[in-house]
Write an enzyme that holds these catalytic residues in place. Structure first.
Site, PDB file in Angstrom:
ATOM      1  N   GLU A  44      24.898  12.661   5.163  1.00 36.32           N
ATOM      2  CA  GLU A  44      25.922  13.259   4.299  1.00 36.32           C
ATOM      3  C   GLU A  44      25.327  14.512   3.677  1.00 36.32           C
ATOM      4  O   GLU A  44      24.134  14.557   3.352  1.00 36.32           O
ATOM      5  CB  GLU A  44      26.346  12.286   3.200  1.00 36.32           C
ATOM      6  CG  GLU A  44      27.357  12.923   2.238  1.00 36.32           C
ATOM      7  CD  GLU A  44      27.975  11.948   1.251  1.00 36.32           C
ATOM      8  OE1 GLU A  44      27.380  10.899   0.971  1.00 36.32           O
ATOM      9  OE2 GLU A  44      29.079  12.265   0.757  1.00 36.32           O
ATOM     10  N   CYS A 243      31.125  10.217   0.355  1.00 37.91           N
ATOM     11  CA  CYS A 243      32.176  10.685  -0.554  1.00 37.91           C
ATOM     12  C   CYS A 243      32.765  12.018  -0.130  1.00 37.91           C
ATOM     13  O   CYS A 243      33.921  12.306  -0.460  1.00 37.91           O
ATOM     14  CB  CYS A 243      31.622  10.788  -1.969  1.00 37.91           C
ATOM     15  SG  CYS A 243      31.243   9.190  -2.714  1.00 37.91           S
ATOM     16  N   ASN A 374      36.228   6.153   3.816  1.00 42.05           N
ATOM     17  CA  ASN A 374      34.921   5.782   3.255  1.00 42.05           C
ATOM     18  C   ASN A 374      35.140   5.153   1.888  1.00 42.05           C
ATOM     19  O   ASN A 374      35.838   5.733   1.055  1.00 42.05           O
ATOM     20  CB  ASN A 374      34.034   7.016   3.086  1.00 42.05           C
ATOM     21  CG  ASN A 374      32.734   6.682   2.358  1.00 42.05           C
ATOM     22  OD1 ASN A 374      31.897   5.970   2.899  1.00 42.05           O
ATOM     23  ND2 ASN A 374      32.571   7.170   1.137  1.00 42.05           N
ATOM     24  N   GLU A 375      34.547   4.021   1.663  1.00 47.25           N
ATOM     25  CA  GLU A 375      34.610   3.342   0.359  1.00 47.25           C
ATOM     26  C   GLU A 375      36.028   3.322  -0.191  1.00 47.25           C
ATOM     27  O   GLU A 375      36.285   3.732  -1.325  1.00 47.25           O
ATOM     28  CB  GLU A 375      33.638   3.987  -0.630  1.00 47.25           C
ATOM     29  CG  GLU A 375      32.212   3.654  -0.302  1.00 47.25           C
ATOM     30  CD  GLU A 375      31.227   3.928  -1.431  1.00 47.25           C
ATOM     31  OE1 GLU A 375      31.596   4.595  -2.409  1.00 47.25           O
ATOM     32  OE2 GLU A 375      30.088   3.445  -1.317  1.00 47.25           O
TER      33      GLU A 375
HETATM   34  O1  AHR Z   1      25.182   7.750  -0.445  1.00 51.91           O
HETATM   35  C1  AHR Z   1      25.746   8.343  -1.576  1.00 51.91           C
HETATM   36  C2  AHR Z   1      27.180   7.910  -1.795  1.00 51.91           C
HETATM   37  O2  AHR Z   1      27.235   6.550  -2.058  1.00 51.91           O
HETATM   38  C3  AHR Z   1      28.107   8.077  -0.626  1.00 51.91           C
HETATM   39  O3  AHR Z   1      28.624   9.351  -0.545  1.00 51.91           O
HETATM   40  C4  AHR Z   1      29.186   7.098  -0.906  1.00 51.91           C
HETATM   41  O4  AHR Z   1      29.763   6.577   0.265  1.00 51.91           O
HETATM   42  C5  AHR Z   1      28.511   6.047  -1.761  1.00 51.91           C
HETATM   43  O5  AHR Z   1      29.180   5.860  -2.933  1.00 51.91           O
END
Ligand code: AHR
Length: 663
Positions: A44, A243, A374-375
């Site tokens: 990321e 994120c 994601n999440e």
């Molecule tokens: O790894 C950091 C963050 O942690 C990522 O962006 C997210 O998916 C999680 O909350």
């Protein structure tokens, strides 16, 4: 345990470390096949992982699209030079890149222009070639005066380190290229671009790359950082987040179509990690998307890793704006997913496959998995995922879909995918559920058995983001060993746990929004955290077939635990290529433990075994730029006398034993 020993232990006259431990591996009872995808990486653009990090571009704010348009630039007027700098938007290079720099040169003197200071300085290597490029145009006055651009490298004292000259600027935007060889090594150099004549010069996409990138690719990656990834031998790479896939709000989300093609046509976006969870806020953190989806796929190929892209599912971050796309307006999001699959796998005749081919890769990238969101959690997600599922499976039935379990492993609905399995399995099931856990080291010890009772009929598990957060969230050996103990449970259950990846991957020292991280770097250096070596050891010693292991000790290990912990954490299997038995043993406790090992069912063990041990003097030990190899694996020869032998496992250690049996 012998009664006397037990009595001594109970009476307190015997330390837990003195209690014998027996580890039995049943070599004659091969169990499940271990997922070949088990250990991978999660990339990321956080902590300056992409721009200013892995992406080798040395110029920051190359397209003048930061909110602070002159960020990382300064005015340069040499000799009697005089003029004005301005940011313009009329008749831009293209609509996706609306701002550009204008040099209005009244008096050229010894050159009028700008300096770019990179990401806290530009690091140069003596003798290395640097590719300079810029999109430029000039007015008639400049052209008539035979004006040129000088691109110069200078160290922080202004000492010239090399230059190139670019001529023939015309009235229309055009790309100009040059190569500069640096005459010296410098950590905080700058790039100076000067106009040599009076008149008007417009500049955009000011770029400087080292010739030496990973695999020597243009628009490439920092070789040392990419090599750290290669050394992990990742089975897959998940990208681009995290994120940033969701975005703080929907306009801020990652849109893969903005990340391919000419770098000048990739609209910049602010990075949601301008906002720190732990560390510095970074108001000038932007995404150029120079490291975009084509480059991600190419990196996967270069690493021998399967690509796992994650796409926005019509939901922005549920912690932040919570913006949601109405169900009847999801089509463009679903279409993005379908187009991505065609971009990755379609023939060069298909519309999106043709784009891939035009970028220099006619062969497919062989995409097999795709993440939807994601999440994400709650009804909003459970309503949107089926829309993606139906459309994708209808067209690409073989693509496996990775779904989100949400961010909170302790939350009531975290297991909803599994609980709702009956509801979804005949309709729109998850193929693989992406679970995240950032928890203290003790949590990882307590949950090493998390998947032992997992329903094998349900979706596969992707331990997609995890890290042990030790005190002050430091990258300690203690954290790494806790992760290793937990990972013995991933391997033991690698029939249902299909994949795992630590997170986050990269951290630029002095520019972190999240700690701890796997790999630390600055503009010139890089080192792996102890957790990095845990990941490397597990990936490099992934068995193909699991073997049953029993760890027996009459007394539970003396550690504060919610439930009794084993005296040692162990997992075993066979390497199909070398025919070796791989035994992984983790001692997360403060005292060394000696174990009696028995390889049941083995008739013979080659006496020359190998052990790789990750340990250090203190559980608080970390690596750093000054001591990058304080906590690294050490190899040692092991003299094995038979199918039963003893071995001491140091305090806070990970040991991998490779044994040749029955040869
Ligand atoms: O790894 C950091 C963050 O942690 C990522 O962006 C997210 O998916 C999680 O909350």
């Amino acid at each position: 345990m012998k009664p006397l020993l037990l009595a001594a232990l109970l009476a307190g006259s015997l330390a837990a470390a003195d209690v014998p431990v027996r580890i039995t591996v049943d070599t004659a009872a091969p169990g499940h096949a271990v997922s070949p995808r088990l250990h991978g990486i999660f990339f990321e653009d956080i902590n300056y992982a992409a721009d200013g990090g892995l992406y080798a571009e040395l110029v920051q704010n190359r397209s003048f699209e930061h909110d602070e348009h002159f960020y990382s630039y300064g005015k340069v007027a040499r000799g009697s030079a005089a003029g004005d700098l301005s940011i313009e938007t009329a008749d831009p290079l293209n609509a996706k890149n609306p701002h550009y720099l204008r040099l209005a040169v009244r008096e050229p003197g010894k050159g009028f222009g700008i300096a770019n200071y990179g990401f806290g300085g530009i690091a140069l290597q003596q003798g290395e070639n640097y590719f300079f490029s810029v999109r430029a145009r000039a007015d008639a006055a400049f052209a008539t005066a035979h004006g040129a651009l000088r691109a110069m490298l200078e160290d922080e004292t202004g000492r010239p380190l090399g230059e190139c000259q670019l001529e023939n600027l015309g009235a229309a935007w055009a790309q100009l290229d040059g190569t500069i060889k640096s005459t010296a090594t410098a950590a905080h150099a700058r790039l100076v671009v000067l106009a040599t004549a009076a008149g008007r010069v417009d500049l955009d996409v000011v770029s400087l790359f080292p010739e030496h990138t990973f695999k020597h690719r243009r628009n490439g990656l920092r070789a040392d950082l990419a090599q750290m990834l290669a050394d992990l031998h990742p089975a897959f790479m998940r990208f681009p987040g995290g994120c940033i896939v969701e975005g703080m709000d929907l306009p801020n989300r990652y849109q893969w179509k903005n990340s391919i093609g000419d770098i000048a046509e990739r609209p910049e976006n602010w990075n949601r990690w301008q906002d720190a969870i732990r560390g510095q806020t970074a108001p000038q953190y932007y995404q150029t998307y120079g490291l975009g989806f084509f480059e991600y796929f190419q990196l996967c190929e270069d690493l021998g890793a399967e690509p796992l892209p994650i796409l926005n599912c019509g939901m922005a971050c549920e912690f932040q704006s919570k913006q949601t796309v109405p169900l009847d307006q999801l089509d463009p999001f679903v279409q993005d997913a379908l187009d991505l699959i065609e971009f990755a796998n379609g023939s060069a005749d298909s519309p999106w496959g043709a784009k891939r081919a035009a970028l220099g890769h006619p062969a497919p990238f062989n995409l097999k998995m795709l993440g939807v969101g994601n999440e994400q959690w709650g009804d909003t997600y459970f309503e949107r995922y089926p829309v993606f599922y139906r459309a994708i499976k209808a067209k690409y039935s073989a693509i496996q879909l990775v779904t989100s379990a949400g961010p909170g492993v302790d939350a009531g609905d975290y297991d909803r995918w599994k609980l709702a399995w009956d509801k979804f399995k005949n309709g729109t099931p998850a193929d693989i559920v992406d679970e995240h856990y950032y928890r203290p080291p003790q949590w990882f010890l307590d949950h090493a058995t998390r998947y032992d009772a997992q329903d094998r009929a349900g979706p596969k598990i992707f331990a997609g983001e995890f890290a042990a957060h030790d005190r002050a969230r430091r990258n300690t050996l203690r954290a790494a060993i806790a992760e290793a103990a937990f990972m013995t449970g991933l391997v033991r259950n690698a029939d249902i746990v299909a994949m795992s990846s630590y997170a986050p991957l990269f951290a630029k020292a002095g520019a972190t929004q999240w700690v701890p991280d796997l790999i630390w770097f600055d503009n010139t250096r890089v080192y792996g955290s102890p957790s990095y070596y845990v990941q490397a050891l597990f990936a490099g010693n992934r068995p193909d077939v699991a073997l049953p292991v029993a760890v027996e000790s009459a007394a539970p290990a003396a550690a504060p635990a919610a439930k009794p912990l084993p005296a040692l954490f162990a997992v075993a299997g066979r390497d199909a290529h070398t025919a070796e038995l791989i035994l992984t043993v983790v001692n997360p406790f403060a005292e060394a433990r000696t174990a009696d090992l028995e390889l049941r069912g083995a008739t013979r063990v080659a006496p020359d075994a190998r052990a790789t041990v990750l340990a250090s003097a203190s559980a608080d030990d970390e690596n750093s730029f000054d001591t990058p190899r304080k906590v690294v694996p050490r190899e040692e020869a092991v003299a094995v006398s038979g199918t039963a032998f003893s071995r001491m496992f140091p305090a806070q250690s990970l040991t991998i034993l490779r044994l040749k049996i029955n040869e």
